[in-house]
Design a protein around this motif. Structure first.
Motif, PDB file in Angstrom:
ATOM      1  N   ALA A 238       0.822  -1.220   0.000  1.00 52.54           N
ATOM      2  CA  ALA A 238       0.000   0.000   0.000  1.00 52.54           C
ATOM      3  C   ALA A 238       0.856   1.270   0.000  1.00 52.54           C
ATOM      4  O   ALA A 238       0.550   2.241  -0.708  1.00 52.54           O
ATOM      5  N   GLY A 239       1.934   1.253   0.792  1.00 56.15           N
ATOM      6  CA  GLY A 239       2.786   2.440   0.876  1.00 56.15           C
ATOM      7  C   GLY A 239       3.430   2.766  -0.459  1.00 56.15           C
ATOM      8  O   GLY A 239       3.461   3.928  -0.886  1.00 56.15           O
ATOM      9  N   ARG A 240       3.923   1.730  -1.129  1.00 54.33           N
ATOM     10  CA  ARG A 240       4.554   1.937  -2.436  1.00 54.33           C
ATOM     11  C   ARG A 240       3.541   2.518  -3.434  1.00 54.33           C
ATOM     12  O   ARG A 240       3.848   3.449  -4.189  1.00 54.33           O
ATOM     13  N   LEU A 241       2.323   1.991  -3.428  1.00 54.24           N
ATOM     14  CA  LEU A 241       1.308   2.487  -4.361  1.00 54.24           C
ATOM     15  C   LEU A 241       0.923   3.932  -4.031  1.00 54.24           C
ATOM     16  O   LEU A 241       0.681   4.738  -4.938  1.00 54.24           O
ATOM     17  N   ALA A 242       0.888   4.247  -2.731  1.00 53.67           N
ATOM     18  CA  ALA A 242       0.573   5.634  -2.342  1.00 53.67           C
ATOM     19  C   ALA A 242       1.648   6.581  -2.873  1.00 53.67           C
ATOM     20  O   ALA A 242       1.341   7.664  -3.403  1.00 53.67           O
ATOM     21  N   ASP A 243       2.913   6.172  -2.748  1.00 55.45           N
ATOM     22  CA  ASP A 243       4.002   6.991  -3.287  1.00 55.45           C
ATOM     23  C   ASP A 243       3.840   7.167  -4.792  1.00 55.45           C
ATOM     24  O   ASP A 243       4.004   8.270  -5.328  1.00 55.45           O
ATOM     25  N   ARG A 244       3.534   6.064  -5.438  1.00 57.25           N
ATOM     26  CA  ARG A 244       3.354   6.110  -6.889  1.00 57.25           C
ATOM     27  C   ARG A 244       2.226   7.084  -7.258  1.00 57.25           C
ATOM     28  O   ARG A 244       2.337   7.879  -8.190  1.00 57.25           O
ATOM     29  N   ALA A 245       1.126   6.993  -6.511  1.00 56.49           N
ATOM     30  CA  ALA A 245      -0.025   7.868  -6.791  1.00 56.49           C
ATOM     31  C   ALA A 245       0.360   9.330  -6.585  1.00 56.49           C
ATOM     32  O   ALA A 245       0.053  10.193  -7.414  1.00 56.49           O
ATOM     33  N   ARG A 246       1.042   9.598  -5.481  1.00 56.82           N
ATOM     34  CA  ARG A 246       1.420  10.999  -5.199  1.00 56.82           C
ATOM     35  C   ARG A 246       2.386  11.525  -6.263  1.00 56.82           C
ATOM     36  O   ARG A 246       2.270  12.664  -6.705  1.00 56.82           O
ATOM     37  N   SER A 247       3.303  10.665  -6.696  1.00 57.25           N
ATOM     38  CA  SER A 247       4.245  11.132  -7.711  1.00 57.25           C
ATOM     39  C   SER A 247       3.557  11.279  -9.070  1.00 57.25           C
ATOM     40  O   SER A 247       4.097  11.902  -9.983  1.00 57.25           O
ATOM     41  N   SER A 248       2.352  10.719  -9.193  1.00 54.94           N
ATOM     42  CA  SER A 248       1.565  10.922 -10.422  1.00 54.94           C
ATOM     43  C   SER A 248       0.666  12.141 -10.299  1.00 54.94           C
ATOM     44  O   SER A 248      -0.189  12.384 -11.153  1.00 54.94           O
ATOM     45  N   GLY A 249       0.790  12.847  -9.177  1.00 57.07           N
ATOM     46  CA  GLY A 249       0.005  14.074  -9.020  1.00 57.07           C
ATOM     47  C   GLY A 249      -1.327  13.890  -8.323  1.00 57.07           C
ATOM     48  O   GLY A 249      -2.130  14.827  -8.242  1.00 57.07           O
ATOM     49  N   LEU A 250      -1.563  12.694  -7.810  1.00 61.27           N
ATOM     50  CA  LEU A 250      -2.854  12.425  -7.159  1.00 61.27           C
ATOM     51  C   LEU A 250      -2.783  12.738  -5.671  1.00 61.27           C
ATOM     52  O   LEU A 250      -1.756  12.509  -5.023  1.00 61.27           O
ATOM     53  N   ASP A 251      -3.893  13.251  -5.148  1.00 63.95           N
ATOM     54  CA  ASP A 251      -4.020  13.448  -3.707  1.00 63.95           C
ATOM     55  C   ASP A 251      -4.468  12.118  -3.097  1.00 63.95           C
ATOM     56  O   ASP A 251      -5.556  11.622  -3.403  1.00 63.95           O
ATOM     57  N   VAL A 252      -3.620  11.530  -2.249  1.00 64.00           N
ATOM     58  CA  VAL A 252      -3.978  10.256  -1.603  1.00 64.00           C
ATOM     59  C   VAL A 252      -4.626  10.574  -0.256  1.00 64.00           C
ATOM     60  O   VAL A 252      -3.954  11.006   0.682  1.00 64.00           O
ATOM     61  N   ARG A 253      -5.935  10.337  -0.181  1.00 57.56           N
ATOM     62  CA  ARG A 253      -6.695  10.760   1.002  1.00 57.56           C
ATOM     63  C   ARG A 253      -6.675   9.729   2.125  1.00 57.56           C
ATOM     64  O   ARG A 253      -7.179   9.997   3.204  1.00 57.56           O
TER      65      ARG A 253
END
Lengths: 341, 341
Positions: A140-155
């Motif tokens: 989950a942590g890795r995917l959250a990083d990936r999402a944030r680096s794609s410009g997404l707000d991880v809520r």
């Protein structure tokens, strides 16, 4: 004035009194933002509107169509697609609704699709034991990083303990819920964000680890949840007409095309269901009480679905009555406007 | 050109080649008026039109809405409501269509309702062993007299051996079909009229006693009829998208709201279905062949419904493709226009 008995059959009938009581009970236990009502259970904007009226502003849904319908109707101010989708066109339709929309992601592919479509906010969907969607908690942590680096707000995170919500033994349900939520909390530790979203009608009172509960069935209930004694009342029935009577059984004009069957046969008031066909339910009527006439062709009967979600998806409307019986007055007609995909 | 893989999912897809082959096979075995296709199986006027194009002019249906839809579309010249209804308004709508309509009756009440509504023609529906509608065979003659004295034209009898059509052992199926038809023929002896209507896809080749067969499933087939080896090919699949992949299972975006579940789980091409949820099917993908990439998020999969009738009733359209695979071209889109009541 139209009563339930006057309706063309088969027809779904909502008991407004029981429904309002269910909404009241839930909003007392989980007021405001601690509940995120799941509209997949009913696919009906008017029901969501009633859920909003008792204080809930956050909603979740299983399909883009459900989210889009709510947004267009102006119901809710925080709409979560609690499910994965990879289709560009649908994600773009969701993105066009703006920051009101959050979507669940559980893989690099769903993150990439969400980012490409212009989605702004996501939750990391975590597998907490139900073999369905959700990433491995350790990923989950890795995917959250990936999402944030794609410009997404991880809520934050979501994780549905669907393998637990139906367990009849409450101690077992609580213990297994805790185990699932330990996984979700560990993932949340890696992901961050404000939201820990989980739960369902079966765990609304015992899931104290999530900070919002995704419950849907509580509003209308079905026979499958009956044994859990959750305090909600059945508020949705199907009214049907008796079209044939034999010495040992009778037949009502509802069946496989008006009832979701994955949880088994429905229950019928005044008899025992033997089997359902496409447009028929064959049942054994109870012996009538002394002084009561036997069942005859043309009589109406009330049928309680075993599983409401796939039952409602067969119908284009729900009639709203002021009580549970055949004589209740029909006050309104609500469209099941969020069905389809 | 749109292919099956391009469709938004879940979506029903008809394989035109298999469908045309099924219609051809049936119309060769039971040409013209010896078959009365049952539209309840598909609820689709365009499919009925294709059945008419191979020579069938008589149709039957399970709901007034199905009959009214066919009549308004000008499909068929002899439409049988092979089911009882007692509702005055709906019977009046049927009566307004004129002599093209015949309805089934099995009681004094249904006869009185039909006569009062202005219906002209009826069949006496006889119970031949399936505990559902139909009068006792010994009562058929009396009911026919009653119908005639009410001014109705009694065209004959119908009796559905629904408890027999699914028996896998062909000798047992044939023997039990004969026993049912003995009951129907005895009733016909008392009733008179030209029509002896019975049968279904499972008995189309062995019911030699009826003079018209009410078959519906043959056109599209489903997995439940597979073991009977009737010579018809599966012609309806659901295309779905893989939205999540884990080491041991994958998830497709179809479920309880796109698949009739009373006959159990669907089959999935390339894997084994583990369970269905509202909008998900969790399955175990087969080990990919050497040199083939493993299943990934975004892949499309084809799902074969266990029971087509309640599957189609969840959908508002069927896409028509020129073959069975994901690469087949989508040539048309047919509305499921006869659903609801």
């Amino acid at each position: 004035m139209t009563t339930v008995s006057d309706l063309s059959t088969p027809a779904l009938v909502l008991d407004r009194e029981a429904f309002d009581g269910n909404l009241q009970r839930m909003s007392t236990a989980l007021p405001g933002d601690s509940l995120r009502p799941h509209v997949k259970a009913h696919k009906c904007t008017e029901i969501a509107r009633a859920q909003e009226a008792v204080g809930h502003r956050k909603f979740c849904a299983a399909t883009p169509k459900e989210i889009i319908g709510l947004a267009r109707a102006g119901v809710g101010s925080d709409l979560l697609l609690a499910n994965e989708t990879i289709e560009t066109r649908r994600l773009a339709d969701l993105a066009a609704l703006g920051e009101i929309v959050t979507v669940a992601v559980d893989s690099e592919a769903t993150i990439a699709a969400a980012a490409a479509a212009g989605i702004t906010s996501v939750l990391i969907d975590v597998n907490v034991g139900l073999p369905r969607c959700g990433c491995d908690p350790g990923d989950a942590g890795r995917l959250a990083d990936r999402a944030r680096s794609s410009g997404l707000d991880v809520r934050g995170v979501m994780g549905y303990e669907g393998h637990v919500v139906g367990l009849v033994d409450v101690a077992e349900r609580a213990a297994k819920c805790e185990r699932s939520m330990e996984l979700l909390l560990a993932a949340h530790g890696q992901v961050g964000g404000d939201i820990i979203s989980a739960g369902g009608t079966g765990t609304f009172a015992i899931n104290t680890w999530a900070n919002e509960i995704q419950a849907g069935s509580y509003a209308l209930m079905d026979t499958a949840y009956g044994p859990l004694e959750l305090g909600f009342k059945p508020a949705l029935r199907l009214v049907a007409t008796v079209i044939s009577v034999s010495p040992k059984f009778a037949v009502a004009d509802c069946g496989l095309k008006s009832l979701g069957m994955d949880h088994g046969n429905p229950m019928i008031e005044g008899g025992e269901v033997l089997f359902c066909s496409d447009e028929h339910t064959t049942f054994r009527p109870n012996t009538p009480a002394v002084g009561t006439p036997p069942l005859t062709v043309g009589d109406r009967v009330l049928v309680q679905p075993a599983h409401i979600d796939p039952t409602i998806a067969y119908h284009d409307r729900i009639f709203v009555a002021n009580g549970p019986g055949l004589g209740a007055q029909v006050a309104d007609e609500w469209q099941v406007d969020l069905r389809g995909w």
